[in-house]
Design a protein around this motif. Sequence first.
Motif, PDB file in Angstrom:
ATOM      1  N   HIS A  70      11.810  51.080  28.665  1.00  0.00           N
ATOM      2  CA  HIS A  70      12.556  50.953  27.827  1.00  0.00           C
ATOM      3  C   HIS A  70      13.397  51.939  27.249  1.00  0.00           C
ATOM      4  N   PHE A  71      13.097  53.387  27.629  1.00  0.00           N
ATOM      5  CA  PHE A  71      13.419  54.413  26.868  1.00  0.00           C
ATOM      6  C   PHE A  71      14.195  55.248  28.034  1.00  0.00           C
ATOM      7  N   ASP A  72      15.427  55.479  27.829  1.00  0.00           N
ATOM      8  CA  ASP A  72      16.529  56.372  28.884  1.00  0.00           C
ATOM      9  C   ASP A  72      15.666  57.632  29.215  1.00  0.00           C
ATOM     10  N   ARG A  73      14.946  58.355  28.399  1.00  0.00           N
ATOM     11  CA  ARG A  73      14.294  59.510  28.691  1.00  0.00           C
ATOM     12  C   ARG A  73      13.308  59.292  29.921  1.00  0.00           C
ATOM     13  N   LEU A  74      12.517  58.071  29.827  1.00  0.00           N
ATOM     14  CA  LEU A  74      11.788  58.001  30.817  1.00  0.00           C
ATOM     15  C   LEU A  74      12.467  57.465  32.065  1.00  0.00           C
ATOM     16  N   LYS A  75      13.260  56.907  31.965  1.00  0.00           N
ATOM     17  CA  LYS A  75      14.057  56.293  33.326  1.00  0.00           C
ATOM     18  C   LYS A  75      14.602  57.571  33.825  1.00  0.00           C
ATOM     19  N   ILE A  76      15.138  58.340  33.272  1.00  0.00           N
ATOM     20  CA  ILE A  76      15.750  59.617  33.854  1.00  0.00           C
ATOM     21  C   ILE A  76      14.759  60.671  34.325  1.00  0.00           C
ATOM     22  N   ALA A  77      13.815  60.749  33.652  1.00  0.00           N
ATOM     23  CA  ALA A  77      12.660  61.717  34.268  1.00  0.00           C
ATOM     24  C   ALA A  77      11.881  60.945  35.449  1.00  0.00           C
ATOM     25  N   ARG A  78      11.870  59.718  35.533  1.00  0.00           N
ATOM     26  CA  ARG A  78      11.155  58.853  36.615  1.00  0.00           C
ATOM     27  C   ARG A  78      12.190  59.090  37.770  1.00  0.00           C
ATOM     28  N   ASP A  79      13.457  59.080  37.511  1.00  0.00           N
ATOM     29  CA  ASP A  79      14.464  59.152  38.707  1.00  0.00           C
ATOM     30  C   ASP A  79      14.489  60.377  39.420  1.00  0.00           C
ATOM     31  N   MET A  80      14.534  61.291  38.317  1.00  0.00           N
ATOM     32  CA  MET A  80      14.481  62.701  38.877  1.00  0.00           C
ATOM     33  C   MET A  80      13.092  63.305  39.655  1.00  0.00           C
ATOM     34  N   PHE A  81      11.978  62.408  39.249  1.00  0.00           N
ATOM     35  CA  PHE A  81      10.968  62.738  40.212  1.00  0.00           C
ATOM     36  C   PHE A  81      11.006  61.896  41.434  1.00  0.00           C
ATOM     37  N   VAL A  82      11.359  60.776  41.547  1.00  0.00           N
ATOM     38  CA  VAL A  82      11.415  60.109  42.848  1.00  0.00           C
ATOM     39  C   VAL A  82      12.815  60.876  43.510  1.00  0.00           C
ATOM     40  N   PRO A 129      18.517  56.494  51.376  1.00  0.00           N
ATOM     41  CA  PRO A 129      19.062  55.595  50.561  1.00  0.00           C
ATOM     42  C   PRO A 129      18.595  55.697  49.064  1.00  0.00           C
ATOM     43  N   ILE A 130      17.115  56.029  48.943  1.00  0.00           N
ATOM     44  CA  ILE A 130      16.983  55.932  47.554  1.00  0.00           C
ATOM     45  C   ILE A 130      17.615  57.193  46.756  1.00  0.00           C
ATOM     46  N   ALA A 131      17.709  58.323  47.311  1.00  0.00           N
ATOM     47  CA  ALA A 131      18.372  59.413  46.664  1.00  0.00           C
ATOM     48  C   ALA A 131      19.770  59.130  46.535  1.00  0.00           C
ATOM     49  N   THR A 184       4.672  65.001  48.194  1.00  0.00           N
ATOM     50  CA  THR A 184       5.019  63.523  48.415  1.00  0.00           C
ATOM     51  C   THR A 184       6.142  63.347  49.530  1.00  0.00           C
ATOM     52  N   CYS A 185       7.147  64.640  49.387  1.00  0.00           N
ATOM     53  CA  CYS A 185       8.299  64.181  50.286  1.00  0.00           C
ATOM     54  C   CYS A 185       8.168  63.965  51.798  1.00  0.00           C
ATOM     55  N   ASP A 186       7.294  64.703  52.277  1.00  0.00           N
ATOM     56  CA  ASP A 186       7.144  64.443  53.838  1.00  0.00           C
ATOM     57  C   ASP A 186       6.821  63.125  54.015  1.00  0.00           C
ATOM     58  N   TYR A 187       5.838  62.497  53.244  1.00  0.00           N
ATOM     59  CA  TYR A 187       5.275  61.181  53.337  1.00  0.00           C
ATOM     60  C   TYR A 187       6.377  60.096  52.941  1.00  0.00           C
ATOM     61  N   CYS A 188       7.053  60.356  51.838  1.00  0.00           N
ATOM     62  CA  CYS A 188       8.129  59.359  51.744  1.00  0.00           C
ATOM     63  C   CYS A 188       9.415  59.415  52.716  1.00  0.00           C
ATOM     64  N   ASN A 189       9.599  60.779  53.093  1.00  0.00           N
ATOM     65  CA  ASN A 189      10.651  60.615  54.229  1.00  0.00           C
ATOM     66  C   ASN A 189      10.276  59.908  55.517  1.00  0.00           C
ATOM     67  N   ALA A 190       9.276  60.217  55.905  1.00  0.00           N
ATOM     68  CA  ALA A 190       8.562  59.540  57.309  1.00  0.00           C
ATOM     69  C   ALA A 190       8.787  58.036  56.984  1.00  0.00           C
ATOM     70  N   LEU A 191       8.582  57.385  55.879  1.00  0.00           N
ATOM     71  CA  LEU A 191       8.703  55.992  55.750  1.00  0.00           C
ATOM     72  C   LEU A 191      10.162  55.786  55.712  1.00  0.00           C
ATOM     73  N   TRP A 193      12.835  57.263  56.498  1.00  0.00           N
ATOM     74  CA  TRP A 193      13.560  57.521  57.763  1.00  0.00           C
ATOM     75  C   TRP A 193      13.597  56.796  58.877  1.00  0.00           C
ATOM     76  N   SER A 194      12.248  56.317  59.061  1.00  0.00           N
ATOM     77  CA  SER A 194      11.743  55.352  60.073  1.00  0.00           C
ATOM     78  C   SER A 194      12.689  54.061  59.655  1.00  0.00           C
ATOM     79  N   ALA A 195      12.469  53.548  58.450  1.00  0.00           N
ATOM     80  CA  ALA A 195      13.346  52.220  58.277  1.00  0.00           C
ATOM     81  C   ALA A 195      14.772  52.605  58.223  1.00  0.00           C
ATOM     82  N   TYR A 196      15.386  53.794  57.842  1.00  0.00           N
ATOM     83  CA  TYR A 196      16.479  53.941  58.098  1.00  0.00           C
ATOM     84  C   TYR A 196      17.217  53.733  59.520  1.00  0.00           C
ATOM     85  N   ARG A 197      16.299  54.402  60.333  1.00  0.00           N
ATOM     86  CA  ARG A 197      16.785  54.342  61.699  1.00  0.00           C
ATOM     87  C   ARG A 197      16.596  52.814  62.285  1.00  0.00           C
ATOM     88  N   VAL A 198      15.668  52.108  61.798  1.00  0.00           N
ATOM     89  CA  VAL A 198      15.658  50.800  62.378  1.00  0.00           C
ATOM     90  C   VAL A 198      16.812  50.011  61.827  1.00  0.00           C
TER      91      VAL A 198
END
Length: 205
Positions: A70-82, A129-131, A184-191, A193-198
């Motif tokens: 509900h708060f922008d500060r948390l939405k922004i922080a979450r998005d930066m982390f993701v 895509p998410i980035a 977490t980056c390597d794990y996320c990118n593996a998932l 990148w595979s989906a992106y290529r498909v």
Amino acid sequence: MNIFLKTTRKCNHNSALKYVNNFKKIVRIALANQWMDRDPFYNYKVQYESVDREFLNEDEVKALIEKEFHFDRLKIARDMFVFSCHTGLAFGDLEKLSEKDIIKGIDGGRWIRTKRKKTKSITSVPLLPIAEEIIERYKDYPRVKGKDLILPVPRNQNYNAFLKEIAVLCGIKKTLTTHLARHTCDYCNALQWSAYRVCKQNARP
């Protein structure tokens, strides 16, 4: 020295050994210049402890992305982390990321090519895509629009406080930090990148 670093300076085992190794380099310089008669580290061997780096699994990353705040500060922080989870960029690199750091790769897609703030080394990572969605989300944000920066990164102290709050709200027991995001980056990118290529293969005529 090792005991001093672990007890007085409260360093963990591997951190203490890194300091010892750096000091050994200074000693070698002293020996080479004959400022010392003998090597105090003769026969001293460094043995690092193996460390299992913690990272977020797929369910935890999904919980972060799908959580409604509900708060922008948390939405922004979450998005930066993701964003860090999908690019591997450290906090200092997020802060200075600009449009000139986005280039067209040999695959035709958009890539980040930037100099690391801490190491000064050049890094290149694909914008998955998410980035891309996060960059697009904030292109007209007041703290970004009309400036060279592309992300509204909070101040470091505030960011860490927001991440603690986010972890509680998402039911994540791990401590959310930029280091955890990078692991977490390597794990996320593996998932991703595979989906992106498909998707690209399925889109071909």
